[in-house]
Design an enzyme around this catalytic site. Structure first.
Site, PDB file in Angstrom:
ATOM      1  N   ASN A   1     -17.900  -5.426 -27.872  1.00 56.76           N
ATOM      2  CA  ASN A   1     -17.848  -4.889 -29.226  1.00 56.76           C
ATOM      3  C   ASN A   1     -18.249  -5.989 -30.190  1.00 56.76           C
ATOM      4  OD1 ASN A   1     -16.882  -2.252 -28.639  1.00 56.76           O
ATOM      5  ND2 ASN A   1     -14.870  -3.137 -28.195  1.00 56.76           N
TER       6      ASN A   1
ATOM      7  N   HIS B   1     -15.951 -11.736 -26.537  1.00 55.53           N
ATOM      8  CA  HIS B   1     -15.388 -11.368 -25.233  1.00 55.53           C
ATOM      9  C   HIS B   1     -16.170 -10.200 -24.660  1.00 55.53           C
ATOM     10  CE1 HIS B   1     -13.214  -9.303 -28.451  1.00 55.53           C
ATOM     11  NE2 HIS B   1     -13.096  -8.251 -27.640  1.00 55.53           N
TER      12      HIS B   1
ATOM     13  N   HIS C   1     -15.710  -7.038 -22.061  1.00 52.40           N
ATOM     14  CA  HIS C   1     -14.774  -6.213 -21.295  1.00 52.40           C
ATOM     15  C   HIS C   1     -15.425  -5.878 -19.960  1.00 52.40           C
ATOM     16  CE1 HIS C   1     -12.164  -4.905 -24.787  1.00 52.40           C
ATOM     17  NE2 HIS C   1     -13.248  -5.285 -25.440  1.00 52.40           N
TER      18      HIS C   1
HETATM   19  P1  AMP Z   1     -12.140  -5.622 -29.016  1.00 52.53           P
HETATM   20  O1  AMP Z   1     -11.839  -4.353 -29.717  1.00 52.53           O
HETATM   21  O2  AMP Z   1     -13.414  -5.575 -28.226  1.00 52.53           O
HETATM   22  O3  AMP Z   1     -12.045  -6.830 -29.918  1.00 52.53           O
HETATM   23  O4  AMP Z   1     -11.023  -5.776 -27.898  1.00 52.53           O
HETATM   24  C1  AMP Z   1      -9.923  -6.624 -27.989  1.00 52.53           C
HETATM   25  C2  AMP Z   1      -9.129  -6.413 -26.728  1.00 52.53           C
HETATM   26  O5  AMP Z   1      -8.189  -7.455 -26.644  1.00 52.53           O
HETATM   27  C3  AMP Z   1      -8.362  -5.093 -26.662  1.00 52.53           C
HETATM   28  O6  AMP Z   1      -8.770  -4.360 -25.511  1.00 52.53           O
HETATM   29  C4  AMP Z   1      -6.890  -5.552 -26.577  1.00 52.53           C
HETATM   30  O7  AMP Z   1      -6.124  -4.718 -25.736  1.00 52.53           O
HETATM   31  C5  AMP Z   1      -7.045  -6.953 -26.013  1.00 52.53           C
HETATM   32  N1  AMP Z   1      -5.939  -7.869 -26.303  1.00 52.53           N
HETATM   33  C6  AMP Z   1      -5.376  -8.098 -27.510  1.00 52.53           C
HETATM   34  N2  AMP Z   1      -4.414  -9.040 -27.392  1.00 52.53           N
HETATM   35  C7  AMP Z   1      -4.396  -9.410 -26.078  1.00 52.53           C
HETATM   36  C8  AMP Z   1      -3.624 -10.326 -25.333  1.00 52.53           C
HETATM   37  N3  AMP Z   1      -2.664 -11.091 -25.897  1.00 52.53           N
HETATM   38  N4  AMP Z   1      -3.855 -10.439 -24.002  1.00 52.53           N
HETATM   39  C9  AMP Z   1      -4.805  -9.679 -23.424  1.00 52.53           C
HETATM   40  N5  AMP Z   1      -5.570  -8.799 -24.073  1.00 52.53           N
HETATM   41  C10 AMP Z   1      -5.365  -8.655 -25.389  1.00 52.53           C
END
Ligand code: AMP
Length: 127
Positions: free
Chosen positions: A97, A110, A112
């Site tokens: 994203n 990041h 996914h």
């Molecule tokens: P995005 O919307 O692509 O920025 O995705 C951020 C992702 O980070 C989401 O899928 C969240 O569930 C994940 N996330 C947020 N905080 C944590 C955390 N502490 N550990 C692991 N994943 C996280």
């Protein structure tokens, strides 16, 4: 209006804290280029996040600013992680994203990685 330039990197974002060891994660893999860990809110049986060790706030930032060694190291690690998780035969999906329309929540680049079931159509249908 298109944004001019990239926002500054926020050192207080949650993935920066994970990289500094200030908050825990369920680590899947690490090497000199990346850290990979389980998403806290998994959307599939396998939902892993792969992040570069260095400070890039988005894919736009990473693709424009990372060195070729970092980019190669990152994507080679992604392939290795998928293989190690046993996803190569069944398949998997990679998703990044970037920015507001994609609803990027965490401002550290990041990727996914989803797998472990039939993932269905690529995008949720709206309206
Ligand atoms: P995005 O919307 O692509 O920025 O995705 C951020 C992702 O980070 C989401 O899928 C969240 O569930 C994940 N996330 C947020 N905080 C944590 C955390 N502490 N550990 C692991 N994943 C996280």
């Amino acid at each position: 209006m298109p944004q001019i330039g990239l926002p500054p990197y926020d050192d207080q974002n949650i993935f920066a804290k994970i990289l500094r060891g200030q908050i825990p994660c369920r680590k899947v893999y690490e090497d000199e280029w990346v850290l990979a860990f389980q998403d806290i809110n998994p959307q599939a049986p396998v939902h892993v996040l792969v992040i570069p060790r260095e400070k890039y706030c988005s894919f736009a930032d990473f693709s424009a600013s990372a060195s070729e060694a970092e980019i190669a190291g990152f994507f080679r690690a992604v392939g290795k992680i998928a293989k190690t998780l046993g996803l190569e035969d069944s398949g998997y999906r990679l998703l990044a994203n970037m920015g507001a329309d994609a609803h990027q929540e965490v401002p550290h680049f990041h990727l996914h990685m989803f797998g472990g079931r039939r993932l269905g159509p690529m995008l949720a249908r709206q309206g």
